[in-house]
Motif scaffolding. Sequence first.
Motif, PDB file in Angstrom:
ATOM      1  N   PHE A 209       0.835  -1.201   0.000  1.00  0.00           N
ATOM      2  CA  PHE A 209       0.000   0.000   0.000  1.00  0.00           C
ATOM      3  C   PHE A 209       0.869   1.250   0.000  1.00  0.00           C
ATOM      4  N   ALA A 210       0.586   2.175  -0.940  1.00  0.00           N
ATOM      5  CA  ALA A 210       1.325   3.433  -0.981  1.00  0.00           C
ATOM      6  C   ALA A 210       0.854   4.378   0.113  1.00  0.00           C
ATOM      7  N   SER A 211      -0.446   4.386   0.372  1.00  0.00           N
ATOM      8  CA  SER A 211      -1.020   5.168   1.466  1.00  0.00           C
ATOM      9  C   SER A 211      -2.424   4.669   1.715  1.00  0.00           C
ATOM     10  N   ILE A 212      -2.975   5.074   2.864  1.00  0.00           N
ATOM     11  CA  ILE A 212      -4.323   4.647   3.259  1.00  0.00           C
ATOM     12  C   ILE A 212      -5.109   5.866   3.738  1.00  0.00           C
ATOM     13  N   VAL A 213      -6.344   6.000   3.271  1.00  0.00           N
ATOM     14  CA  VAL A 213      -7.290   6.964   3.831  1.00  0.00           C
ATOM     15  C   VAL A 213      -8.400   6.186   4.511  1.00  0.00           C
ATOM     16  N   LEU A 214      -8.642   6.465   5.777  1.00  0.00           N
ATOM     17  CA  LEU A 214      -9.681   5.810   6.560  1.00  0.00           C
ATOM     18  C   LEU A 214     -10.792   6.822   6.794  1.00  0.00           C
ATOM     19  N   LEU A 215     -11.945   6.587   6.172  1.00  0.00           N
ATOM     20  CA  LEU A 215     -13.042   7.540   6.220  1.00  0.00           C
ATOM     21  C   LEU A 215     -14.089   7.108   7.248  1.00  0.00           C
TER      22      LEU A 215
ATOM     23  N   ARG B  42      -7.355   4.772  19.050  1.00  0.00           N
ATOM     24  CA  ARG B  42      -6.850   4.007  17.916  1.00  0.00           C
ATOM     25  C   ARG B  42      -5.922   4.852  17.040  1.00  0.00           C
ATOM     26  N   PHE B  43      -6.241   6.127  16.903  1.00  0.00           N
ATOM     27  CA  PHE B  43      -5.381   7.004  16.116  1.00  0.00           C
ATOM     28  C   PHE B  43      -3.961   7.030  16.679  1.00  0.00           C
ATOM     29  N   GLU B  44      -3.843   7.002  17.995  1.00  0.00           N
ATOM     30  CA  GLU B  44      -2.525   7.031  18.625  1.00  0.00           C
ATOM     31  C   GLU B  44      -1.701   5.795  18.300  1.00  0.00           C
TER      32      GLU B  44
ATOM     33  N   LEU C 164      -3.171  -1.883  13.832  1.00  0.00           N
ATOM     34  CA  LEU C 164      -2.957  -0.454  13.602  1.00  0.00           C
ATOM     35  C   LEU C 164      -1.486  -0.084  13.768  1.00  0.00           C
ATOM     36  N   ARG C 165      -0.844  -0.617  14.786  1.00  0.00           N
ATOM     37  CA  ARG C 165       0.576  -0.321  15.005  1.00  0.00           C
ATOM     38  C   ARG C 165       1.453  -0.845  13.861  1.00  0.00           C
ATOM     39  N   ALA C 166       0.981  -1.898  13.205  1.00  0.00           N
ATOM     40  CA  ALA C 166       1.753  -2.489  12.109  1.00  0.00           C
ATOM     41  C   ALA C 166       1.511  -1.784  10.780  1.00  0.00           C
ATOM     42  N   MET C 167       0.597  -0.816  10.732  1.00  0.00           N
ATOM     43  CA  MET C 167       0.304  -0.084   9.504  1.00  0.00           C
ATOM     44  C   MET C 167       1.369   0.972   9.252  1.00  0.00           C
ATOM     45  N   SER C 168       2.517   0.551   8.812  1.00  0.00           N
ATOM     46  CA  SER C 168       3.645   1.455   8.609  1.00  0.00           C
ATOM     47  C   SER C 168       3.589   2.082   7.220  1.00  0.00           C
ATOM     48  N   VAL C 169       2.459   2.697   6.912  1.00  0.00           N
ATOM     49  CA  VAL C 169       2.265   3.416   5.655  1.00  0.00           C
ATOM     50  C   VAL C 169       1.642   4.774   5.991  1.00  0.00           C
TER      51      VAL C 169
ATOM     52  N   MET D  75       2.123   6.419  11.278  1.00  0.00           N
ATOM     53  CA  MET D  75       2.392   7.438  10.255  1.00  0.00           C
ATOM     54  C   MET D  75       1.095   8.108   9.814  1.00  0.00           C
ATOM     55  N   ALA D  76       0.339   8.630  10.775  1.00  0.00           N
ATOM     56  CA  ALA D  76      -1.012   9.094  10.465  1.00  0.00           C
ATOM     57  C   ALA D  76      -1.204  10.586  10.685  1.00  0.00           C
ATOM     58  N   GLU D  77      -2.088  11.146   9.876  1.00  0.00           N
ATOM     59  CA  GLU D  77      -2.612  12.486  10.060  1.00  0.00           C
ATOM     60  C   GLU D  77      -4.100  12.359  10.377  1.00  0.00           C
TER      61      GLU D  77
END
Length: 277
Positions: free
Chosen positions: A112-118, A237-239, A212-217, A243-245
């Motif tokens: 995955f290049a990036s992920i958006v979670l809506l 969960r965001f914490e 979530l912690r393993a989502m290194s994208v 690599m999240a905004e």
Amino acid sequence: MKPIQFDYPGGHIDGLEWGEPGELTVIAVHGWLDNALSFAALANQLPEIHLIALDLPGHGLSSWSPSGYPIWTPAEAILWVADQLPQSVHWLGHSMGAAALTLAAGAFPERFASIVLLDAIGPLVQSPDQAVSTFRRYASTSVRSLFSGYSTPEQAIAARLKATPAVTPTAIAPVILRNLEQRDQRWWWRTDPALRRPSAFRLTEPMVEDFLRAMSVPALAVRASNGMIPEAMFCARFECLPMAERLDLDGHHHLHLESAGAVILARYLNAFWERTK
């Protein structure tokens, strides 16, 4: 907009495509009982994006899953599609689609290049002491239905609006029509009735946090002000995301279906994808 189809074990995954290959590619996955057309309004606001929206198994025009629909079923479908793409691309998930993406990207971040979670970060969970009651509810619920179809598509739209009253009829109608088919002068759901069956088991909160912690994208987590995710859960969960905004937007759970919401969301998405090219 044109149809697209991917191989899937024992069947196929259908979808819709906007834009042309060679532009930045984004694969979008919808929420429970929705389908690829839930991203049509957003696609219209992303003319520079090659957007492919999928019908997850059991939804829209895609094949049904013989093994049911625990959250790992759409996660496996995402990985199956990812394997058919020439390179890692950007992904956007709403609700159930976002939950499935967290499993897939947590297990295989390199795809995955990036992920958006809506308006979702991870799937619904259960505590260990709920396992017996959760399975009992599942085993006691039949997939059989007394549903006798609708006389008109408008009846189906009215039924869906009772469950999601915040969505306007204009926004939800195309999604519903893709989930319908006409037989014997009646209108029937294409969606697999098994989708409405309760889960047999769910992950626990610590398990979800591990994914979530393993989502290194690079990730963008979007929370709707009138959405479905409690603020405390969203924050916790965001914490976990490395690599999240975070982006907070006014609107309901399906804000991306509405024209006004799609305009605002598209502006932030374009900026995020520009940063993560």
